[in-house]
Design a protein around this motif. Structure first.
Motif, short mmCIF file in Angstrom:
data_model
loop_
_atom_site.label_atom_id
_atom_site.label_comp_id
_atom_site.label_asym_id
_atom_site.label_seq_id
_atom_site.Cartn_x
_atom_site.Cartn_y
_atom_site.Cartn_z
N GLY A 183 56.42 -27.59 15.33
CA GLY A 183 57.69 -28.30 15.17
C GLY A 183 58.30 -27.98 16.45
O GLY A 183 59.01 -28.85 16.99
N GLU A 184 58.06 -26.82 17.25
CA GLU A 184 58.53 -26.49 18.50
C GLU A 184 57.78 -26.83 19.76
O GLU A 184 58.33 -26.49 20.97
CB GLU A 184 59.17 -25.10 18.54
N GLY A 185 56.59 -27.14 19.54
CA GLY A 185 55.80 -27.39 20.56
C GLY A 185 55.49 -28.59 21.12
O GLY A 185 56.52 -29.29 20.86
N CYS A 186 54.39 -28.92 21.87
CA CYS A 186 54.00 -30.14 22.40
C CYS A 186 53.90 -31.10 21.66
O CYS A 186 53.23 -31.21 20.70
CB CYS A 186 52.73 -29.85 23.14
N PRO A 187 54.53 -32.36 21.95
CA PRO A 187 54.43 -33.66 20.96
C PRO A 187 52.75 -34.19 21.07
O PRO A 187 52.42 -34.90 20.40
CB PRO A 187 55.37 -34.66 21.69
N ASN A 188 52.35 -33.87 22.37
CA ASN A 188 50.89 -34.60 22.60
C ASN A 188 49.96 -33.82 21.56
O ASN A 188 49.30 -34.50 21.01
CB ASN A 188 50.47 -33.90 24.10
N ALA A 189 49.80 -32.57 21.61
CA ALA A 189 48.80 -31.92 20.63
C ALA A 189 49.27 -32.26 19.03
O ALA A 189 48.54 -32.25 18.55
CB ALA A 189 49.00 -30.49 21.01
N ALA A 190 50.66 -32.46 18.99
CA ALA A 190 50.88 -32.46 17.57
C ALA A 190 50.89 -34.04 16.99
O ALA A 190 50.66 -34.22 15.99
CB ALA A 190 52.49 -32.28 17.36
N LEU A 191 50.76 -35.08 17.97
CA LEU A 191 51.15 -36.38 17.54
C LEU A 191 50.07 -37.59 18.37
O LEU A 191 50.21 -38.51 17.77
CB LEU A 191 52.45 -36.85 17.86
N LEU A 192 49.20 -36.91 19.11
CA LEU A 192 48.29 -38.16 19.77
C LEU A 192 47.79 -38.90 18.81
O LEU A 192 47.66 -40.19 19.09
CB LEU A 192 47.58 -37.44 20.60
N ASP A 193 47.08 -38.67 17.94
CA ASP A 193 46.35 -39.30 16.84
C ASP A 193 47.25 -40.52 16.04
O ASP A 193 46.80 -41.57 16.15
CB ASP A 193 45.52 -38.72 15.64
N GLU A 194 48.49 -40.12 15.85
CA GLU A 194 49.33 -41.00 15.10
C GLU A 194 50.00 -41.95 16.26
O GLU A 194 50.16 -43.25 15.98
CB GLU A 194 50.49 -40.45 14.52
#
Length: 196
Positions: free
Chosen positions: A102-113
């Motif tokens: 939740g506090e990290g990089c949006p790339n690693a968390a959300l790229l697939d979506e």
């Protein structure tokens, strides 16, 4: 009926954007409903449409905001030159970053979506990631940052993919080793093509 100042509406909107950004990274875009997002922000569902036309509108805005924050707080505040690049790599590929979605990089968390989002959202992502990448490229090649843009984008891809894979592994030893190898790979990419 209580009337709020314009600042209040702007502050409320920003609170929704920030809490949505964290929730999206933690649970995913598709798994985050409007009611959960508004509850996170301490607001009712009815207040949502006073700030956003749709959930897609919020997704687009939150992704752009997350990338802006990352560019301002991670890349812009890193030390100059090669030392700053190594600082970024080591912080990105750390167990602390891996374990705090939740506090990290949006790339690693959300790229697939993001790849399955609307064109508007994908454009906001592209615009935001290019600001981030250009900051990295300016450290790679201060005299000609545009020449290092693709290399900086490759570095981001290497780091995001390594972080995603490390998050998915159930073997903690292997996950830590992967992060360590990712750091070595990223630093080797930084040094590739440099004069010795």
């Amino acid at each position: 009926m209580v009337r709020y100042a314009k600042e209040h509406k702007s502050q409320t909107r920003q609170r929704i954007i920030e809490t949505a950004g964290r929730r999206f990274k933690q649970d995913g875009i598709d798994a985050s409903g409007v009611s959960t997002l508004m509850k996170d922000a301490g607001l009712t569902n009815g207040a949502f449409y006073a700030h956003f036309a749709s959930k897609d509108d919020l997704v687009t805005t939150a992704i752009a905001d997350q990338l802006k924050v990352q560019a301002e707080t991670v890349v812009a505040q890193a030390a100059p030159g090669r030392a700053g690049l190594e600082q970024i790599v080591r912080a990105y590929l750390s167990p602390l970053h891996r374990d705090n979605l939740g506090e990290g990089c949006p790339n690693a968390a959300l790229l697939d979506e993001i790849g399955r989002c609307t064109d508007t959202t994908r454009q906001a992502y592209t615009d935001g990631v290019l600001v981030l990448v250009d900051g990295i490229a300016a450290r790679m090649a201060p005299e000609a940052p545009a020449s290092a843009q693709v290399k900086a984008l490759s570095l981001l891809g290497l780091m995001a993919g390594t972080l995603q894979l490390s998050r998915a592994l159930t073997d903690s030893r292997l996950a830590h080793e992967l992060l360590d190898q990712g750091v070595s790979n990223a630093l080797a990419l930084l040094d590739a093509g440099q004069r010795v």
